[in-house]
Design a protein around this motif. Sequence first.
Motif, short mmCIF file in Angstrom:
data_model
loop_
_atom_site.label_atom_id
_atom_site.label_comp_id
_atom_site.label_asym_id
_atom_site.label_seq_id
_atom_site.Cartn_x
_atom_site.Cartn_y
_atom_site.Cartn_z
N PRO A 14 0.75 -1.31 -0.08
CA PRO A 14 -0.06 -0.11 -0.07
C PRO A 14 0.82 1.11 -0.02
O PRO A 14 0.61 2.26 -0.59
N GLU A 18 0.54 4.65 -2.30
CA GLU A 18 0.46 5.87 -1.86
C GLU A 18 1.18 6.85 -2.55
O GLU A 18 0.79 8.11 -3.02
N ASP A 78 -10.24 0.47 -4.31
CA ASP A 78 -9.01 0.60 -4.21
C ASP A 78 -8.14 1.00 -2.78
O ASP A 78 -8.79 1.16 -1.77
N SER A 80 -5.63 2.35 -1.90
CA SER A 80 -4.86 3.68 -1.68
C SER A 80 -6.17 4.80 -1.19
O SER A 80 -6.76 5.06 -2.24
N ASP A 81 -5.93 5.35 -0.16
CA ASP A 81 -6.71 6.40 0.47
C ASP A 81 -6.49 7.66 -0.45
O ASP A 81 -7.71 8.39 -0.61
N THR A 82 -5.39 7.94 -0.67
CA THR A 82 -4.98 9.10 -1.50
C THR A 82 -5.99 8.95 -2.97
O THR A 82 -6.50 10.12 -3.44
N ILE A 84 -8.63 7.35 -3.81
CA ILE A 84 -10.10 7.28 -3.49
C ILE A 84 -10.63 8.69 -3.48
O ILE A 84 -11.42 9.27 -3.98
N ARG A 85 -9.65 9.52 -2.61
CA ARG A 85 -10.29 10.95 -2.32
C ARG A 85 -10.12 11.77 -3.76
O ARG A 85 -10.75 12.75 -3.90
N GLN A 88 -12.94 10.75 -5.81
CA GLN A 88 -14.40 11.33 -5.62
C GLN A 88 -14.38 12.49 -5.56
O GLN A 88 -15.42 13.31 -6.31
N LEU A 101 -14.74 3.85 -3.03
CA LEU A 101 -14.42 3.16 -1.57
C LEU A 101 -12.96 2.84 -1.42
O LEU A 101 -12.42 1.94 -2.39
N LYS A 102 -12.38 3.12 -0.52
CA LYS A 102 -11.23 2.57 0.04
C LYS A 102 -11.46 1.12 0.86
O LYS A 102 -12.14 1.16 1.53
N ASP A 104 -9.84 -3.10 0.70
CA ASP A 104 -8.84 -4.27 0.23
C ASP A 104 -9.37 -5.34 -0.60
O ASP A 104 -10.43 -5.91 -0.13
#
Length: 386
Positions: A14, A18, A78, A80-82, A84-85, A88, A101-102, A104
């Motif tokens: 991950p 990122e 995905d 990766s939170d980055t 996804i944001r 969005q 949606l974040k 796994d």
Amino acid sequence: MNLLPKDHSEFVKPEYWEQFFKKRGAKAFEWYGEYPELCGVLHKYIKPQDNILVVGCGNSQLSADLYDVGYHRIVNVDISDTVIRQMQDKNEQQRPDMEFLKMDVLNMEFSDGEFTVALDKGTLDALMVDSSEKVVSDVEQMFNEIDRVLKLMGRYICISLLQEHILDKVIHFFSEKGWAVRIHRIHTEESGNSDREFHMPVFAMIFTKFKKNPKLQQILEVCSKEDKNERLGSVEEVVGLVKEMQYYAVIRQRISKRKVTEEQLSLSLYTDMAATPRYTLTIVDSTDKMANKFAIFIVPQGRETEWMFSTSAGRVQLSSSAGFERLVVVTLHRNHTYTDLNAIQSELSTKVMELSPPSFKTGTKVYVYSSWYRMLPVIHRLYRCG
């Protein structure tokens, strides 16, 4: 900027993704082709009313392209939170019904049978970096999760380069579950996308979820040409055919940009899963610049062992006598039957034309010979490309 990892094992971390998306920013990273290249296959197997799960969506434009032509029931996940944001923010105004949606892919939070399609564009390749025990275990967990969230008769559509260890694993896994298997070659070479990240042949695998029934014949198909599926009898035959397609694509790419004068590249063409090749094609490029660009020489059956046709030096002499920039020497094999020269041309025309030299232009005459004695004064056959 080099955004590829120093070691391929980083793809599964991950932390790598990122950093990747932070460096990449808003520019879409298109693994293995863009929508215009993929839409023919995708529209064949995905309907607007389908509930679509995109696993490992990244910042690809593919989901947005599908949404814009009427596929509104799309959920993207995905790790990766980055990203996804980012996605969005990018899509919330124009595509309000599409979700990001974040999550796994090894442990998804969806209900059983929630989706009719799972779409994977490069995620399997990124996850399965080798055949180590941990990697294989993770891949099997992803497959089991896809199996769980798909309805019966749902489809897992996977866009991949199909490296050997990936091809072997994914086909064995789903065929053993009783799923139907179909593989399409995605032709991305003529797209004009000079910014492509990869130049290996791309495939779309379509796995349709069936109940396992030992009494039913296993469905294993490969589609190398548009709307022409070849039914095969075993996983091994599928793997063999895909390898042939990959090898041919690599040869094509190698000779499409430059002449290859330091060696004579050869490839064999098989038919109907025969044990021996029907044709062997050897590419002979001249070291000199020639006025004539491209010709094909068909060695008369039974003469393939003669020095002129069976040795590198002989073929160089043949090419020099012909006076063409590239000569493709076609050998016919003794244990096959050939009707006549016209029938041979018809069989070979598509494959041979894909081996044309870099300077070759659509519409140029292609000369086809079958006797070197009459090569200079007589043109036995000619046809045009395009």
